[in-house]
Design an enzyme around this catalytic site. Structure first.
Site, PDB file in Angstrom:
ATOM      1  N   GLU A 311       0.831  -1.212   0.000  1.00  0.00           N
ATOM      2  CA  GLU A 311       0.000   0.000   0.000  1.00  0.00           C
ATOM      3  C   GLU A 311       0.864   1.260   0.000  1.00  0.00           C
ATOM      4  OE1 GLU A 311      -3.219   0.117  -0.452  1.00  0.00           O
ATOM      5  OE2 GLU A 311      -3.288  -2.074  -0.537  1.00  0.00           O
ATOM      6  N   ASP A 397       3.681  -3.880  -5.920  1.00  0.00           N
ATOM      7  CA  ASP A 397       4.275  -5.163  -5.519  1.00  0.00           C
ATOM      8  C   ASP A 397       5.799  -5.104  -5.631  1.00  0.00           C
ATOM      9  OD1 ASP A 397       1.854  -6.354  -4.967  1.00  0.00           O
ATOM     10  OD2 ASP A 397       1.720  -7.465  -6.854  1.00  0.00           O
TER      11      ASP A 397
END
Length: 481
Positions: A311, A397
């Site tokens: 995040e 990611d």
């Protein structure tokens, strides 16, 4: 040669050029209603076809080979049944909603609702000159006409579908309370917003775009501020994350990335569902992280840290801001096409409005019908936004995975530590297992619907990142030798 005035360009040059090219919209009796219905049913047909393509995936007996070790057979089989049940429900709800939408158009409900709003205002002693007030009444009538029929779908999804697979925690009382609170909130915020929206267009005329965009952006920033203070507490309780190792981990992660963390909350998501999630929100200089209590209950601290690292990757690359800019540019481009529709009597006549109303189209009526007409563009933009979102998910990611390399350079890595990449992969698998998420996904179905890559795609991408990191480390080791 003089410099170009951007304000004049936005207010006059571009709108005048567009309006000159689309002048026919205000005069030519085109088959607007038929076109909207044709496209609407085309989208329904395509989305039903996508469900048809996806449905056989729920019959597969095993997960992909690379996931077999992580999915207990009973959980996988339950997930397959859950996916099939959701697909059947989606098929029915798509058709049900499409029939309602078609009925609203075919039976001229938009026009009849305007007549009803005008009659109600007349009984209250207000003439047709009070366009904005009449428009707000019309909006309420349409909201009721659109929302009441879909309540049974929401009820079934919550108390039958989600209940059957153990996810629903909502009581019937809470369901009704949420419904009425949502409606009240929509009225308290939506109606004043709509009134100002219409006032700006009426005041500025065909030069409304920069003023309206400034108003919309300002409203969005205000919502970011008031949401946690006034809106969120109406539905969920936010509590400070207790002191402990999880809080220490998250604060250390945020500090190492210079993330402007102001508050760290736990939200009582279990009040309504056992699904889990985590997110952050706030202004650029003041951010808040929110973790679902269900995520804390089901996932290890190490994995939660990896999820939040992902995040924070979105924050580091300014993904929310970039998505906002893209959406605002699209909105501005759409608004620039609106003025010809604002004067289009044939558009209103096509949808059953009487000649008197159509002769001077109310702003909100014209805008609502305009939105229906430009539906094909919205559909294509949705696909593009999903593609951009999936790209950003890969970037986030990668950011989380590369924190291992950053920690090694700064001397914070320890032998035997499980890498952030591996923890993120474990967390994604854990979330998919816990949420009974589908792991077999048709590529076209995913392209149209999904804002995130599939689990298999993300795990493969992370394996490539780990290989790149190993190759890089091996190369550096050879150089040192």
């Amino acid at each position: 040669m003089g410099s170009v005035n951007p304000i004049h360009l936005l207010q006059h040059t571009i709108p005048n050029f567009i309006q000159s090219k689309l002048a026919f919209i205000a005069t030519d009796p085109l088959p607007w209603k038929e076109s909207v219905l044709a496209f609407s049913w085309t989208v329904w047909g395509f989305e039903t076809y996508l469900l048809y393509r996806q449905f056989p995936n729920y019959s597969k007996p095993k997960p992909p080979l690379e996931l077999v070790a992580f999915f207990p057979d009973d959980k996988f089989q339950q997930g397959q049944k859950y996916g099939a049940s959701k697909a059947k429900f989606s098929t029915f709800s798509l058709l049900y909603s499409q029939i309602i939408e078609t009925a609203l158009i075919v039976f001229d409900v938009y026009a009849r609702s305007w007549d009803a709003a005008t009659a109600l205002m007349s009984k209250l002693g207000y003439s047709s000159d009070y366009e904005i007030a009449t428009s707000l009444v019309w909006a309420v009538l349409l909201f009721v006409a659109m929302q009441i029929p879909v309540i049974p779908l929401s009820y079934y999804q919550t108390f039958v579908l989600e209940e059957k697979y153990g996810f629903n925690k909502t009581t019937k009382g809470l369901f009704v309370a949420d419904l009425f609170k949502g409606w009240a909130l929509g009225g308290a915020i939506g109606l004043p917003f709509l009134a100002l929206f219409l006032s700006i267009i009426r005041w500025a005329g065909s030069s409304f775009i920069p003023y309206l965009m400034a108003f919309i952006i300002t409203s969005q920033l205000i919502l970011v501020v008031i949401y946690p203070l006034l809106i969120q507490p109406l539905f969920n309780k936010l509590s400070p994350l207790p002191e402990g190792t999880l809080r220490t981990r998250i604060e250390a992660l945020a500090s190492s990335l210079n993330f402007p963390l102001k508050h760290l909350y736990v939200i009582d998501g279990s009040k309504r569902s056992s699904h889990s999630n985590a997110y952050f929100y706030g202004l650029p200089w003041s951010k808040h992280i929110v973790i679902f209590d269900t995520l804390i209950a089901k996932t290890s601290e190490e994995q939660i840290e990896a999820v939040l690292a992902h995040e924070l990757g979105h924050w580091k690359y300014s993904h929310p801001s970039k998505m906002l800019v893209v959406s605002q540019l699209y909105l501005a481009s759409i608004l620039s096409v609106f003025p010809p529709f604002l004067r289009s009597s044939p558009l209103l006549r096509s949808f059953g409005f009487n000649p008197k109303v159509a002769a001077k189209p109310p702003i909100l009526v014209a805008f609502m019908l305009f939105q229906m007409v430009q539906g094909p563009i919205d559909a294509m933009i949705k696909v593009g936004m999903n593609a951009l979102s999936r790209h950003y998910e890969y970037q986030a990611d990668r950011f989380a995975c590369e924190l291992d390399e950053k920690a090694a350079k700064e001397g914070h890595a320890h032998a035997g530590d499980v890498s952030m990449s591996e923890r993120l992969g474990q967390a994604l698998i854990s979330l998919h297992v816990g949420n009974l998420s589908t792991v077999w996904v048709d590529w076209l179905f995913s392209t149209w619907h999904h804002s995130h890559p599939t689990l298999t795609e993300r795990l493969k991408a992370m394996e490539i990142i780990r290989k790149e990191s190993r190759d890089k480390a091996a190369g550096q080791g050879k150089k040192e030798l």
